[in-house]
Design a protein around this motif. Structure first.
Motif, mmCIF file in Angstrom:
data_model
loop_
_atom_site.group_PDB
_atom_site.id
_atom_site.type_symbol
_atom_site.label_atom_id
_atom_site.label_comp_id
_atom_site.label_asym_id
_atom_site.label_seq_id
_atom_site.Cartn_x
_atom_site.Cartn_y
_atom_site.Cartn_z
ATOM 1 N N PHE A 219 0.514 -1.236 0.013
ATOM 2 C CA PHE A 219 0.285 -0.453 0.186
ATOM 3 C C PHE A 219 0.503 1.690 0.035
ATOM 4 O O PHE A 219 1.767 1.505 0.284
ATOM 5 N N LEU A 220 0.733 2.231 -0.761
ATOM 6 C CA LEU A 220 1.415 3.831 -0.054
ATOM 7 C C LEU A 220 -0.144 4.297 0.477
ATOM 8 O O LEU A 220 -1.152 4.022 0.426
ATOM 9 N N ILE A 221 1.389 5.466 1.164
ATOM 10 C CA ILE A 221 0.099 6.348 2.276
ATOM 11 C C ILE A 221 0.882 7.521 1.937
ATOM 12 O O ILE A 221 1.959 7.683 2.212
ATOM 13 N N ASP A 222 0.145 8.592 1.995
ATOM 14 C CA ASP A 222 0.303 10.292 1.869
ATOM 15 C C ASP A 222 1.437 10.141 2.867
ATOM 16 O O ASP A 222 0.854 9.829 4.525
ATOM 17 N N GLU A 223 2.819 11.463 3.068
ATOM 18 C CA GLU A 223 3.310 11.046 4.100
ATOM 19 C C GLU A 223 2.706 11.602 5.259
ATOM 20 O O GLU A 223 3.209 11.550 6.753
ATOM 21 N N ALA A 224 2.112 12.899 5.130
ATOM 22 C CA ALA A 224 1.039 13.739 5.796
ATOM 23 C C ALA A 224 0.298 13.075 6.432
ATOM 24 O O ALA A 224 0.254 13.006 7.933
ATOM 25 N N LEU A 225 -0.694 12.523 6.399
ATOM 26 C CA LEU A 225 -1.487 11.122 7.252
ATOM 27 C C LEU A 225 -0.654 10.270 7.630
ATOM 28 O O LEU A 225 -1.361 10.001 8.791
ATOM 29 N N TYR A 226 0.257 9.473 7.091
ATOM 30 C CA TYR A 226 1.468 8.437 7.460
ATOM 31 C C TYR A 226 1.296 9.475 9.082
ATOM 32 O O TYR A 226 1.467 8.712 10.173
ATOM 33 N N HIS A 322 8.843 10.605 -3.010
ATOM 34 C CA HIS A 322 7.598 11.254 -3.753
ATOM 35 C C HIS A 322 6.591 11.316 -2.292
ATOM 36 O O HIS A 322 5.028 11.259 -2.667
ATOM 37 N N HIS A 323 6.870 11.485 -1.522
ATOM 38 C CA HIS A 323 6.288 11.799 -0.565
ATOM 39 C C HIS A 323 4.978 11.417 0.135
ATOM 40 O O HIS A 323 4.121 11.319 0.512
ATOM 41 N N PHE A 324 5.460 9.933 -0.391
ATOM 42 C CA PHE A 324 4.921 8.935 -0.252
ATOM 43 C C PHE A 324 5.565 7.586 1.522
ATOM 44 O O PHE A 324 6.563 7.948 1.439
ATOM 45 N N LEU A 715 -14.486 17.462 15.536
ATOM 46 C CA LEU A 715 -13.023 17.165 16.564
ATOM 47 C C LEU A 715 -12.059 15.645 16.380
ATOM 48 O O LEU A 715 -11.233 15.274 17.758
ATOM 49 N N TRP A 716 -11.912 14.850 15.449
ATOM 50 C CA TRP A 716 -11.514 13.658 15.171
ATOM 51 C C TRP A 716 -10.229 14.217 14.558
ATOM 52 O O TRP A 716 -10.432 14.623 14.035
ATOM 53 N N THR A 717 -9.033 13.485 15.817
ATOM 54 C CA THR A 717 -7.694 13.826 15.733
ATOM 55 C C THR A 717 -7.520 12.977 14.310
ATOM 56 O O THR A 717 -6.106 13.524 13.671
ATOM 57 N N LEU A 718 -7.653 11.246 13.892
ATOM 58 C CA LEU A 718 -7.032 10.920 13.355
ATOM 59 C C LEU A 718 -7.392 11.239 12.104
ATOM 60 O O LEU A 718 -8.574 10.591 12.159
ATOM 61 N N PRO A 719 -6.586 10.352 11.217
ATOM 62 C CA PRO A 719 -7.127 10.667 9.058
ATOM 63 C C PRO A 719 -7.716 9.758 9.607
ATOM 64 O O PRO A 719 -7.887 8.287 10.045
ATOM 65 N N LYS A 720 -8.827 9.216 9.038
ATOM 66 C CA LYS A 720 -9.763 8.040 9.014
ATOM 67 C C LYS A 720 -9.630 7.468 7.461
ATOM 68 O O LYS A 720 -8.817 8.057 6.682
ATOM 69 N N TYR A 721 -10.647 6.618 7.087
ATOM 70 C CA TYR A 721 -10.110 5.827 6.211
ATOM 71 C C TYR A 721 -10.287 6.297 4.922
ATOM 72 O O TYR A 721 -9.367 6.043 4.256
ATOM 73 N N ARG A 722 -10.828 6.570 5.124
ATOM 74 C CA ARG A 722 -11.728 7.682 3.301
ATOM 75 C C ARG A 722 -10.167 8.652 3.184
ATOM 76 O O ARG A 722 -9.966 8.774 2.334
ATOM 77 N N GLU A 723 -9.910 8.734 3.821
ATOM 78 C CA GLU A 723 -8.732 9.947 3.977
ATOM 79 C C GLU A 723 -7.165 8.839 3.799
ATOM 80 O O GLU A 723 -6.218 9.818 2.128
ATOM 81 N N MET A 724 -6.988 8.007 4.169
ATOM 82 C CA MET A 724 -5.539 7.210 3.832
ATOM 83 C C MET A 724 -6.062 6.518 2.736
ATOM 84 O O MET A 724 -4.975 5.888 2.245
ATOM 85 N N LEU A 725 -7.047 5.978 2.341
ATOM 86 C CA LEU A 725 -7.130 5.078 1.711
ATOM 87 C C LEU A 725 -7.433 6.160 0.051
ATOM 88 O O LEU A 725 -6.957 4.845 -1.010
ATOM 89 N N PHE A 726 -8.166 7.174 -0.121
ATOM 90 C CA PHE A 726 -8.945 7.834 -1.674
ATOM 91 C C PHE A 726 -7.064 8.727 -1.649
ATOM 92 O O PHE A 726 -7.509 9.149 -2.798
ATOM 93 N N ILE A 727 -6.656 9.157 -0.281
ATOM 94 C CA ILE A 727 -5.518 9.982 -1.094
ATOM 95 C C ILE A 727 -4.800 10.599 -1.183
ATOM 96 O O ILE A 727 -4.306 8.802 -1.600
ATOM 97 N N ARG A 728 -4.838 10.681 -2.964
ATOM 98 C CA ARG A 728 -3.112 10.011 -3.772
ATOM 99 C C ARG A 728 -2.924 11.081 -4.577
ATOM 100 O O ARG A 728 -3.039 12.368 -5.065
#
Ligand code: ADP
Ligand code: MG
Length: 728
Positions: A219-226, A322-324, A715-728
């Motif tokens: 899997f790849l994930i953006d480094e900021a979300l990671y 590549h910021h991943f 108020l939710w502080t942790l990146p959500k699945y919809r963000e981690m899985l779909f931002i690329r």
């Protein structure tokens, strides 16, 4: 107050594709540029030295210090011309991944002047004093010496400023402390056993090698979300996170267009891989969003495995540019597909024959069937061990979770091959094999070749599938060193072939013709290996029941799966094949258990922290907002507020209930963890983590994921699945 998650998401969206300079030359001109190949050696090493070296490598002879010295001089010259200032013994400790200790090309001459030096003994052997690597008790501290020793069968290469020398890693007393040593031993064992059996068919066969083509999923994930997910940073997977509304139900990611940012990453990765002589060929999107696969053309198994390890570290390095971040964990996200590393495995003779490929004539087919049924018989005998070879704390999330490896090892053959085997099994003992004057032979299976060419009948639920000219071991985990699985596979097949040959020879000695003797033992194998053959749905509950009835290993607890290494049958097999001693097996199991417990200890601590520092505060803040609202409504509307505040009050109670449960479970988890941590025995400790800590973690997660759904998004502080899985 700034929400860390929002800034991470904003940063991630800003990341643009990082352009990669094209190589501007054809692949053959730069393929293997950073490798000290045989061809390249000719320009740096004297002919006579090379002859000796190649003879030693090809015929498994020891390499003396003097020879190593001569090779080292040429190797250093080449490496320095390619930018190396340092050298490192590159080895594969039991922690997984690779390790290196770098030394400069530096020494002094007799007059005390600094010179660039790299001696034969430095090439040959190093003492990295790596006393912190797991060794399962083999090295006592008073002799904490581990040696790395040159593996000349895998070529040296240059990465950045260093010359990397593939090495094995062994204890002072000779026991293996790595994956490469037993892998090489298993290659020797199977080479010998398979060559002996090949000689029934072709006296010219001198050696047999094993090929491996791995398919690496990731899997790849953006480094900021990671960076905003401490669980990913610390454990490689998300310990919480509600499924997003869209996941993989549309199958729109699988083989879809590769996103631009990802293409750039892949392009650079492939360029670097090709320079290192890794024949990468295939790239595509995988089933889950942000999941991808990379596969090379298959190579000899020892080299292929080195290349896989090299690719894994290259991926991590290049992803940064590549910021991943690359996630090699088998299950970074619950509820979507995990990542495996299918290992395509076959045996090939020095005469170029793939022993798992049906032949062009019945005689060749008899050879094919011989090897096929022996692989089946080996797996039938050691299916529990093969499962042990792929189990880990991380791969446990894939096993039995409706992904290619069910927690039961079985073999898929396909209807046509099954039919062919049935024919052999039921053939009339006398008519079954007819040898005419021209020594042509009829097996009742003369139509095998046509059949297999259109073997499109691919069962994706099988952990070990025959795919036309090879077996595909799909249960191997994406983060694993394939060596663990490959050495087990080579060893069990070697043992089986030795036993097979003994039986055939006994029949021949009693006067049976060779072909008839082979045929008889093959039939016996077919009859005796029915248990391991299964073409149906490996995920179904019926199969679990059926497999148990058949006596296959159905254990689902990871720490207990590891026990199979120490079964008397396994110990005997490994010792007979000269692959691992009892002592080495014991230490390997200890390392596996320790590793399992350590990983769970970390996960459970991180979960506890996240719950207390992220989840509960967010939930309480939202509760506060709701309470405020209720108070204000009451103040303004008095008795009339009753109806208006009803829903809010319900929500407040709901949150309170989740919070209470989470707190209670987290405390219980901590107490159970403490008990496990204080358990001396590694196996007991691993079992405790599995049986007591894991269920608490799962229960906590359920509440947390519920909260994620109801708490105000802001108020939710942790990146959500919809963000981690779909931002690329
Ligand atoms: P899949 O349909 O499983 O994705 P691929 O065509 O991508 O299949 O091949 C997967 C891997 O199998 C590749 O690395 C390929 O080189 C390898 N492979 C093909 N033939 C053999 C063989 N005879 N032995 C070992 N590996 C093989
Ligand atoms: Mg495949």
């Amino acid at each position: 107050m700034e929400n860390f998650r929002f800034s991470a998401v904003a940063k991630a969206w800003e990341h643009k594709p990082v352009e990669v300079k094209p190589m501007n030359v054809s692949v053959p001109t730069f393929f293997g540029r950073q490798v000290f190949t045989r061809e390249r050696m000719r320009d740096y090493i004297a002919e006579q030295t090379l002859e000796q070296l190649f003879d030693a490598i090809d015929n498994n002879k020891p390499i003396g210090r003097e020879l190593a010295g001569s090779v080292a001089i040429g190797m250093k010259k080449w490496a320095m011309e390619n930018g190396a200032t340092h050298f490192t013994h590159w080895f594969q400790p039991l922690t997984g991944g690779t390790a290196e200790k770098q030394d400069a090309f530096l020494g002094f001459d007799r007059e005390g002047r600094a010179i660039e030096e790299f001696s034969g003994s430095e090439l040959y052997q190093q003492e990295p004093d790596a006393s912190s690597f797991p060794n399962g008790g083999i090295r006592n501290t008073f002799e904490a010496r581990g040696y790395s020793a040159w593996d000349p069968t895998s070529p040296a290469f240059v990465i950045e400023d260093r010359l990397c020398i593939p090495t094995i890693f062994v204890a002072y007393t000779g026991e293996a402390l790595d994956y490469k040593t037993p892998l090489i031993r298993s290659i020797d064992a199977l080479n010998k056993a398979a060559t002996d059996v090949c000689n029934y068919f072709d006296k010219n066969v001198r050696s047999v090698c094993m090929n491996l083509g791995w398919e690496q999923e990731y899997f790849l994930i953006d480094e900021a979300l990671y960076a905003a997910r401490p669980d990913l940073v610390m454990t490689g997977r998300t310990l919480m996170g509600h499924a997003s509304s869209k996941t993989q139900q549309l199958d729109d990611h699988y083989f879809g267009t590769i996103p631009e940012r990802v293409t750039c990453f892949m392009t650079e990765l492939e360029q670097e891989a090709l320079k290192l002589g890794i024949p990468v060929k295939t790239r595509h999107n995988e089933v889950a969003p942000n999941q991808f696969e990379l596969a090379p053309i298959f190579e000899e198994v020892n080299l292929a495995n080195d290349h896989n390890l090299l690719i894994m570290s290259l991926m991590e390095k290049i992803a940064h540019k590549h910021h991943f971040r690359v996630l090699l964990h088998e299950k970074p996200y619950a509820g979507v597909n995990g990542s495996g590393k299918h290992c395509n495995w076959s045996m090939q003779t020095n005469t170029g024959v793939n022993l798992l490929s049906p032949g062009k004539n019945p005689y060749a087919n008899l050879q094919f069937v011989t090897f096929l049924v022996n692989v089946m018989a080996a797996l039938n005998r050691h299916n529990g061990l093969l499962k042990a070879s792929i189990i880990s704390a991380t791969n446990a999330h894939r096993l039995g979770a409706n992904e290619a490896p069910p927690a039961i090892i079985s073999i898929f053959l396909g209807t046509q091959l099954t039919q062919a085997l049935n024919e052999i099994e039921n053939a009339d003992e006398d008519k079954g094999i007819i040898i005419n004057a021209k020594k042509e032979m009829k097996l009742g299976v003369s139509h095998i070749p046509e059949i297999l060419l259109d073997n499109t009948d691919r069962n994706r639920t099988s952990p070990f599938a025959f795919t036309g000219n090879r077996f595909e071991f799909r249960a191997v985990g994406s983060s694993a060193n394939c060596g663990a699985a490959m050495l087990a596979l080579n060893a069990v097949v070697a043992e089986q072939l030795i036993d097979f040959k003994a039986e055939v020879d006994a029949l021949i000695a009693s006067g049976e013709a060779k072909e008839r003797a082979l045929f008889k033992v093959i039939r016996k194998c077919i009859r005796e290996t029915k248990a391991i053959r299964f073409d149906g749905n490996g995920y179904s509950d019926e199969w679990k029941a059926e497999a148990a009835k058949r006596g296959l290993d159905c254990e689902t607890s990871a720490p207990l799966m590891i026990d199979r290494y120490l079964d008397p049958a396994s110990v005997m097999m490994f010792e007979k094949a000269n692959v691992l001693t009892l002592q080495e097996l014991k230490s390997r199991c200890d390392v596996k258990w320790e590793n399992y417990a350590a990983k769970l200890q970390i996960e459970s601590r991180v979960l506890g922290d996240l719950v207390k520092n992220h989840v509960l505060p967010a939930a309480q803040r939202y509760q506060g907002v709701l309470l405020d609202n209720v108070l204000k409504l009451n103040k303004v509307f008095g008795d009339e507020a009753e109806a208006m505040t009803k829903e809010d009050k319900l929500m407040i109670t709901k949150i309170a209930r989740h919070n209470d449960e989470i707190l209670r479970l987290t405390d219980e988890m901590a107490a159970l963890r403490k008990v496990a941590n204080h358990t001396e025995d590694a196996r007991e400790r691993a079992i405790l983590f599995h049986d007591t800590v894991v269920p608490k973690m799962e229960a906590i997660r359920e509440h947390v994921d519920e909260l994620e759904l109801i708490v105000d998004d802001e108020l939710w502080t942790l990146p959500k699945y919809r963000e981690m899985l779909f931002i690329r």
